[in-house]
Design a protein around this motif. Structure first.
Motif, PDB file in Angstrom:
ATOM      1  N   LEU A 177     -18.009 106.141  48.859  1.00 31.64           N
ATOM      2  CA  LEU A 177     -18.710 107.003  47.902  1.00 31.64           C
ATOM      3  C   LEU A 177     -20.077 106.451  47.518  1.00 31.64           C
ATOM      4  CD1 LEU A 177     -15.729 107.901  45.515  1.00 31.64           C
ATOM      5  CD2 LEU A 177     -16.603 109.201  47.464  1.00 31.64           C
ATOM      6  N   ALA A 178     -20.258 105.127  47.688  1.00 35.77           N
ATOM      7  CA  ALA A 178     -21.520 104.459  47.350  1.00 35.77           C
ATOM      8  C   ALA A 178     -21.943 104.750  45.916  1.00 35.77           C
ATOM      9  CB  ALA A 178     -22.621 104.877  48.326  1.00 35.77           C
ATOM     10  N   THR A 179     -20.962 104.777  45.001  1.00 36.25           N
ATOM     11  CA  THR A 179     -21.275 105.050  43.594  1.00 36.25           C
ATOM     12  C   THR A 179     -21.873 103.830  42.906  1.00 36.25           C
ATOM     13  OG1 THR A 179     -19.025 104.434  42.937  1.00 36.25           O
ATOM     14  CG2 THR A 179     -19.442 106.754  43.416  1.00 36.25           C
ATOM     15  N   GLY A 180     -21.523 102.627  43.405  1.00 39.44           N
ATOM     16  CA  GLY A 180     -22.069 101.426  42.799  1.00 39.44           C
ATOM     17  C   GLY A 180     -21.540 101.145  41.420  1.00 39.44           C
ATOM     18  N   GLY A 181     -20.428 101.755  41.054  1.00 38.13           N
ATOM     19  CA  GLY A 181     -19.879 101.539  39.727  1.00 38.13           C
ATOM     20  C   GLY A 181     -18.720 100.571  39.743  1.00 38.13           C
ATOM     21  N   PHE A 182     -18.433 100.017  38.574  1.00 35.63           N
ATOM     22  CA  PHE A 182     -17.323  99.077  38.439  1.00 35.63           C
ATOM     23  C   PHE A 182     -16.022  99.852  38.354  1.00 35.63           C
ATOM     24  CE2 PHE A 182     -14.518  96.704  35.457  1.00 35.63           C
ATOM     25  CZ  PHE A 182     -14.226  95.642  36.292  1.00 35.63           C
ATOM     26  N   ASN A 183     -15.064  99.484  39.177  1.00 31.91           N
ATOM     27  CA  ASN A 183     -13.754 100.140  39.179  1.00 31.91           C
ATOM     28  C   ASN A 183     -12.749  99.179  38.548  1.00 31.91           C
ATOM     29  OD1 ASN A 183     -11.096 101.077  40.001  1.00 31.91           O
ATOM     30  ND2 ASN A 183     -12.154 102.450  41.408  1.00 31.91           N
ATOM     31  N   PRO A 184     -12.426  99.364  37.251  1.00 31.54           N
ATOM     32  CA  PRO A 184     -11.556  98.402  36.572  1.00 31.54           C
ATOM     33  C   PRO A 184     -10.157  98.338  37.156  1.00 31.54           C
ATOM     34  CG  PRO A 184     -11.925 100.343  35.196  1.00 31.54           C
ATOM     35  CD  PRO A 184     -12.863 100.453  36.348  1.00 31.54           C
ATOM     36  N   THR A 185      -9.612  99.473  37.560  1.00 33.26           N
ATOM     37  CA  THR A 185      -8.261  99.478  38.141  1.00 33.26           C
ATOM     38  C   THR A 185      -8.233  98.686  39.441  1.00 33.26           C
ATOM     39  OG1 THR A 185      -7.837 101.654  37.174  1.00 33.26           O
ATOM     40  CG2 THR A 185      -6.369 100.917  38.937  1.00 33.26           C
ATOM     41  N   GLY A 186      -9.205  98.954  40.293  1.00 38.95           N
ATOM     42  CA  GLY A 186      -9.274  98.229  41.552  1.00 38.95           C
ATOM     43  C   GLY A 186      -9.464  96.751  41.340  1.00 38.95           C
ATOM     44  N   ALA A 187     -10.339  96.385  40.389  1.00 37.72           N
ATOM     45  CA  ALA A 187     -10.609  94.979  40.127  1.00 37.72           C
ATOM     46  C   ALA A 187      -9.364  94.256  39.621  1.00 37.72           C
ATOM     47  CB  ALA A 187     -11.752  94.841  39.118  1.00 37.72           C
ATOM     48  N   VAL A 188      -8.649  94.887  38.681  1.00 30.88           N
ATOM     49  CA  VAL A 188      -7.450  94.267  38.115  1.00 30.88           C
ATOM     50  C   VAL A 188      -6.374  94.092  39.182  1.00 30.88           C
ATOM     51  CG1 VAL A 188      -5.538  94.602  36.517  1.00 30.88           C
ATOM     52  CG2 VAL A 188      -7.879  95.014  35.752  1.00 30.88           C
ATOM     53  N   LEU A 189      -6.134  95.148  39.971  1.00 30.25           N
ATOM     54  CA  LEU A 189      -5.126  95.058  41.034  1.00 30.25           C
ATOM     55  C   LEU A 189      -5.479  93.961  42.031  1.00 30.25           C
ATOM     56  CD1 LEU A 189      -4.410  98.830  41.779  1.00 30.25           C
ATOM     57  CD2 LEU A 189      -2.840  97.186  40.745  1.00 30.25           C
ATOM     58  N   LEU A 190      -6.729  93.889  42.400  1.00 32.14           N
ATOM     59  CA  LEU A 190      -7.160  92.893  43.379  1.00 32.14           C
ATOM     60  C   LEU A 190      -7.043  91.483  42.825  1.00 32.14           C
ATOM     61  CD1 LEU A 190      -8.309  92.154  46.084  1.00 32.14           C
ATOM     62  CD2 LEU A 190     -10.583  92.807  45.275  1.00 32.14           C
ATOM     63  N   LEU A 191      -7.434  91.293  41.578  1.00 30.20           N
ATOM     64  CA  LEU A 191      -7.365  89.960  40.973  1.00 30.20           C
ATOM     65  C   LEU A 191      -5.922  89.517  40.759  1.00 30.20           C
ATOM     66  CD1 LEU A 191     -10.284  90.190  38.374  1.00 30.20           C
ATOM     67  CD2 LEU A 191     -10.261  88.925  40.521  1.00 30.20           C
ATOM     68  N   VAL A 192      -5.071  90.419  40.277  1.00 30.62           N
ATOM     69  CA  VAL A 192      -3.662  90.072  40.081  1.00 30.62           C
ATOM     70  C   VAL A 192      -3.008  89.761  41.424  1.00 30.62           C
ATOM     71  CG1 VAL A 192      -1.405  90.936  39.356  1.00 30.62           C
ATOM     72  CG2 VAL A 192      -3.415  91.362  37.932  1.00 30.62           C
TER      73      VAL A 192
END
Length: 278
Positions: A177-192
């Motif tokens: 999508l090239a939105t360049g926005g922060f995806n909190p759900t994706g970030a949390v899942l990836l970090l956990v």
């Protein structure tokens, strides 16, 4: 001191050459998988296999010293965190473009970082180095082996699944999508997921058996994904769309097999190190 310096040189050189080969060959295989083209470039698969072997050698340098693998791991984690926590920065894209326009190596780096594979590889490198520094000095008993297997086969697969699902969300926002926005759900899942994989790797302090079992299983799935990427993506799609997105890129280009090979090499490398110090 000599072993430490040699481990840094081996890990850095083997990682650089390994990724260059993996990304070059993997990009060709991935494009063919997307286009359902069976006219395989004869050099693509050997490049992928050679890249996997070189990256395994980088991990095996832990037998000499932990410094090399920890250095490589920190670099992985820094790049991964930049992509996940602040994807609006063009940093990752600029580095990918530095390899040249439409470069397969640059595309491979972009896929690896944005889907979270880089962070998973990084945590394996770092925790393997830490576990080797603080690990066992005696031969592990049956209880230690059993505990390592239980923790590894519970935490490891769950971590990979969560990280892949999060990576699918991050990749969709960053690349598709090239939105360049922060995806909190994706970030949390990836970090956990990354933390859980790190927990599985930490079982090296008890025994190498658990991580060897986990690595063998993931490597097997990864090589199946190289041979039949469509079937593996279809299976992943039954779990979630985000998981399927990551598998579509991590399987045919060899990144899933890479994760399994790194886990196997980590288990074998720390085993060699422990025997050397007995």
């Amino acid at each position: 001191m000599v072993r430490t310096a040699l481990s840094v040189v081996v890990s850095l050189v083997a990682t650089a050459l390994g990724y260059a080969a993996l990304w070059q060959g993997g990009a060709v295989l991935m494009r063919e998988a997307v286009r359902f083209d069976r006219t395989t470039d004869p050099l693509a698969l050997p490049l992928v296999v050679g890249g996997l072997m070189l990256l395994a050698v980088a991990m095996l340098s832990v037998a000499m010293s932990s410094v090399g693998v920890m250095t490589v791991g920190v670099i992985h984690l820094l790049f991964g965190l930049v992509a996940v926590l602040d994807p609006s920065l063009p940093f990752i894209r600029l580095i990918a473009q530095a390899f040249g326009r439409d470069s397969t190596v640059g595309d491979g780096m972009l896929y690896s970082v944005s889907t979270g594979i880089g962070m998973l590889a990084g945590i394996v490198f770092v925790v393997t180095g830490l576990a080797a520094l603080t690990g066992r000095s005696q031969k592990p008993g049956a209880v230690a082996r059993a505990a390592s297997v239980i923790v590894a086969i519970v935490a490891g697969p769950m971590g990979v699944l969560l990280a892949f699902m999060g990576g699918g969300l991050v990749y969709t926002d960053l690349v598709v999508l090239a939105t360049g926005g922060f995806n909190p759900t994706g970030a949390v899942l990836l970090l956990v997921g990354t933390v859980l994989v790190g927990l599985a790797v930490l079982t090296l302090r008890w025994s190498s058996v658990g991580l060897a079992v986990l690595g063998l299983a993931i490597a097997g799935i990864g090589f199946f994904g190289l041979a039949e990427p469509g079937q593996l993506a279809s299976i992943a799609g039954q779990v979630s769309r985000e998981l399927s997105v990551t598998v579509q890129f991590a399987a045919p280009n060899g990144n899933l097999a890479l994760l399994g090979m790194l886990l196997l090499a980590a288990a074998f490398g720390t085993l060699l190190r422990s025997r050397r110090w007995r």
